[in-house]
Design a protein around this motif. Sequence first.
Motif, mmCIF file in Angstrom:
data_model
loop_
_atom_site.group_PDB
_atom_site.id
_atom_site.type_symbol
_atom_site.label_atom_id
_atom_site.label_comp_id
_atom_site.label_asym_id
_atom_site.label_seq_id
_atom_site.Cartn_x
_atom_site.Cartn_y
_atom_site.Cartn_z
ATOM 1 N N ILE A 154 -23.828 -13.062 1.305
ATOM 2 C CA ILE A 154 -24.568 -14.263 0.915
ATOM 3 C C ILE A 154 -25.788 -13.819 0.113
ATOM 4 O O ILE A 154 -26.626 -13.045 0.607
ATOM 5 N N LEU A 155 -25.887 -14.300 -1.113
ATOM 6 C CA LEU A 155 -26.995 -13.915 -1.983
ATOM 7 C C LEU A 155 -28.240 -14.730 -1.676
ATOM 8 O O LEU A 155 -28.158 -15.896 -1.270
ATOM 9 N N PRO A 156 -29.421 -14.146 -1.899
ATOM 10 C CA PRO A 156 -30.655 -14.926 -1.789
ATOM 11 C C PRO A 156 -30.695 -16.014 -2.848
ATOM 12 O O PRO A 156 -30.035 -15.917 -3.894
ATOM 13 N N ALA A 157 -31.465 -17.053 -2.599
ATOM 14 C CA ALA A 157 -31.709 -18.060 -3.641
ATOM 15 C C ALA A 157 -32.558 -17.438 -4.739
ATOM 16 O O ALA A 157 -33.593 -16.810 -4.464
ATOM 17 N N PHE A 158 -32.122 -17.607 -5.980
ATOM 18 C CA PHE A 158 -32.860 -17.058 -7.114
ATOM 19 C C PHE A 158 -34.065 -17.921 -7.480
ATOM 20 O O PHE A 158 -35.076 -17.420 -7.948
ATOM 21 N N GLY A 159 -33.965 -19.219 -7.258
ATOM 22 C CA GLY A 159 -35.017 -20.141 -7.674
ATOM 23 C C GLY A 159 -36.349 -19.854 -7.008
ATOM 24 O O GLY A 159 -36.404 -19.476 -5.826
ATOM 25 N N THR A 160 -37.423 -20.051 -7.760
ATOM 26 C CA THR A 160 -38.761 -19.750 -7.245
ATOM 27 C C THR A 160 -39.335 -20.882 -6.403
ATOM 28 O O THR A 160 -40.382 -20.719 -5.796
ATOM 29 N N PHE A 161 -38.649 -22.009 -6.326
ATOM 30 C CA PHE A 161 -39.155 -23.163 -5.582
ATOM 31 C C PHE A 161 -38.119 -23.581 -4.537
ATOM 32 O O PHE A 161 -37.745 -24.739 -4.420
ATOM 33 N N THR A 162 -37.646 -22.591 -3.785
ATOM 34 C CA THR A 162 -36.624 -22.826 -2.773
ATOM 35 C C THR A 162 -37.095 -22.269 -1.435
ATOM 36 O O THR A 162 -37.918 -21.355 -1.383
ATOM 37 N N GLY A 163 -36.547 -22.801 -0.344
ATOM 38 C CA GLY A 163 -36.889 -22.312 0.983
ATOM 39 C C GLY A 163 -35.999 -21.156 1.408
ATOM 40 O O GLY A 163 -35.150 -20.681 0.648
ATOM 41 N N LYS A 164 -36.206 -20.713 2.649
ATOM 42 C CA LYS A 164 -35.412 -19.615 3.207
ATOM 43 C C LYS A 164 -34.933 -20.015 4.597
ATOM 44 O O LYS A 164 -35.718 -20.514 5.400
ATOM 45 N N TYR A 165 -33.666 -19.757 4.879
ATOM 46 C CA TYR A 165 -33.082 -20.095 6.169
ATOM 47 C C TYR A 165 -32.843 -18.810 6.954
ATOM 48 O O TYR A 165 -32.163 -17.892 6.469
ATOM 49 N N LEU A 166 -33.415 -18.740 8.155
ATOM 50 C CA LEU A 166 -33.293 -17.537 8.971
ATOM 51 C C LEU A 166 -31.929 -17.513 9.655
ATOM 52 O O LEU A 166 -31.640 -18.339 10.523
ATOM 53 N N LEU A 167 -31.098 -16.559 9.277
ATOM 54 C CA LEU A 167 -29.779 -16.410 9.870
ATOM 55 C C LEU A 167 -29.843 -15.462 11.069
ATOM 56 O O LEU A 167 -30.633 -14.514 11.082
ATOM 57 N N GLN A 168 -29.021 -15.718 12.055
ATOM 58 C CA GLN A 168 -28.937 -14.857 13.230
ATOM 59 C C GLN A 168 -27.899 -13.776 12.965
ATOM 60 O O GLN A 168 -26.713 -14.069 12.804
ATOM 61 N N ALA A 169 -28.332 -12.533 12.919
ATOM 62 C CA ALA A 169 -27.427 -11.436 12.597
ATOM 63 C C ALA A 169 -26.768 -10.885 13.850
ATOM 64 O O ALA A 169 -27.393 -10.784 14.906
ATOM 65 N N SER A 170 -25.499 -10.523 13.732
ATOM 66 C CA SER A 170 -24.808 -9.819 14.804
ATOM 67 C C SER A 170 -24.955 -8.320 14.580
ATOM 68 O O SER A 170 -25.494 -7.870 13.561
ATOM 69 N N LYS A 171 -24.438 -7.537 15.505
ATOM 70 C CA LYS A 171 -24.601 -6.082 15.416
ATOM 71 C C LYS A 171 -23.859 -5.488 14.226
ATOM 72 O O LYS A 171 -24.166 -4.372 13.785
ATOM 73 N N ASP A 172 -22.872 -6.206 13.690
ATOM 74 C CA ASP A 172 -22.087 -5.692 12.570
ATOM 75 C C ASP A 172 -22.578 -6.184 11.210
ATOM 76 O O ASP A 172 -22.030 -5.797 10.174
ATOM 77 N N ASP A 173 -23.581 -7.040 11.211
ATOM 78 C CA ASP A 173 -24.111 -7.557 9.953
ATOM 79 C C ASP A 173 -25.161 -6.616 9.383
ATOM 80 O O ASP A 173 -25.797 -5.849 10.108
ATOM 81 N N GLN A 174 -25.350 -6.680 8.078
ATOM 82 C CA GLN A 174 -26.365 -5.867 7.420
ATOM 83 C C GLN A 174 -27.267 -6.775 6.588
ATOM 84 O O GLN A 174 -26.780 -7.640 5.851
ATOM 85 N N ILE A 175 -28.566 -6.576 6.730
ATOM 86 C CA ILE A 175 -29.555 -7.374 6.014
ATOM 87 C C ILE A 175 -30.336 -6.476 5.063
ATOM 88 O O ILE A 175 -30.777 -5.375 5.433
ATOM 89 N N TYR A 176 -30.515 -6.945 3.843
ATOM 90 C CA TYR A 176 -31.307 -6.247 2.830
ATOM 91 C C TYR A 176 -32.394 -7.221 2.375
ATOM 92 O O TYR A 176 -32.090 -8.213 1.715
ATOM 93 N N VAL A 177 -33.648 -6.954 2.726
ATOM 94 C CA VAL A 177 -34.719 -7.879 2.364
ATOM 95 C C VAL A 177 -35.235 -7.569 0.960
ATOM 96 O O VAL A 177 -35.199 -6.426 0.496
ATOM 97 N N CYS A 178 -35.725 -8.614 0.304
ATOM 98 C CA CYS A 178 -36.239 -8.505 -1.057
ATOM 99 C C CYS A 178 -37.761 -8.588 -1.034
ATOM 100 O O CYS A 178 -38.320 -9.613 -0.624
ATOM 101 N N THR A 179 -38.419 -7.527 -1.459
ATOM 102 C CA THR A 179 -39.848 -7.594 -1.718
ATOM 103 C C THR A 179 -40.025 -7.870 -3.209
ATOM 104 O O THR A 179 -39.055 -8.052 -3.941
ATOM 105 N N LYS A 180 -41.237 -7.852 -3.689
ATOM 106 C CA LYS A 180 -41.470 -8.101 -5.110
ATOM 107 C C LYS A 180 -40.951 -6.963 -5.978
ATOM 108 O O LYS A 180 -40.653 -7.165 -7.160
#
Length: 212
Positions: free
Chosen positions: A176-202
């Motif tokens: 699932i890709l992050p929202a590209f738009g600069t005026f959008t919210g963020k939904y916190l997903l609950q990750a399982s042990k097999d999921d991988q999260i990559y956060v975006c800084t500036k």
Amino acid sequence: MRVNLQQENFIFDPSGVAFWESKRILLIADVHLGKIAHFRKHGSAVPQKAILNNFVQLKKVVDAYAPKKIYFLGDLFHSAFNMEFAYFKTWVQEQQADLVLVVGNHDIISPLHFENLGIVIKKEVCLEKFLLTHHPEEREGFLNICGHIHPGFRLRGMGRQHEKLACFFKSKHQLILPAFGTFTGKYLLQASKDDQIYVCTKTEVIPIPQKL
């Protein structure tokens, strides 16, 4: 950050786009053009210059990766036809890449407006081992790359500091890709042990250790 998916290399960019290196394909989800103009029309105090932020960011990523094809994974335009479509038309006329829109739930503008600009409209796209959609799906034999959710992750510090950041959310069958738009919210997903999260800084994309 370079990430291997289905034996193919993708670059995850801090802007939230994913670039398929061997195909030179740029994947972008949830730009939500027109949203700022829509909110301004209904009385929200959003600076008009904020409208240009999405186009500045689009130019930046296209210049960086020089894609042959750009796939918008839904919600390219947020609402009914408004002034931001004129900015979008100008941006399209400057592009060398082929443009494809995988339609999302917010894409209510007539497809003719996009087709008149040379943009191909699709409900979904199957490319080798990948299924490109707007809404998350599961289909045997494919990794689904999608948008819609606007995934986010909350980082917490020792002094009760916290920061909610957009993220790439990789599960067994989906990216699932992050929202590209600069005026959008963020939904916190609950990750399982097999999921991988990559956060975006500036400036970079950072994998989150599974223990966090």
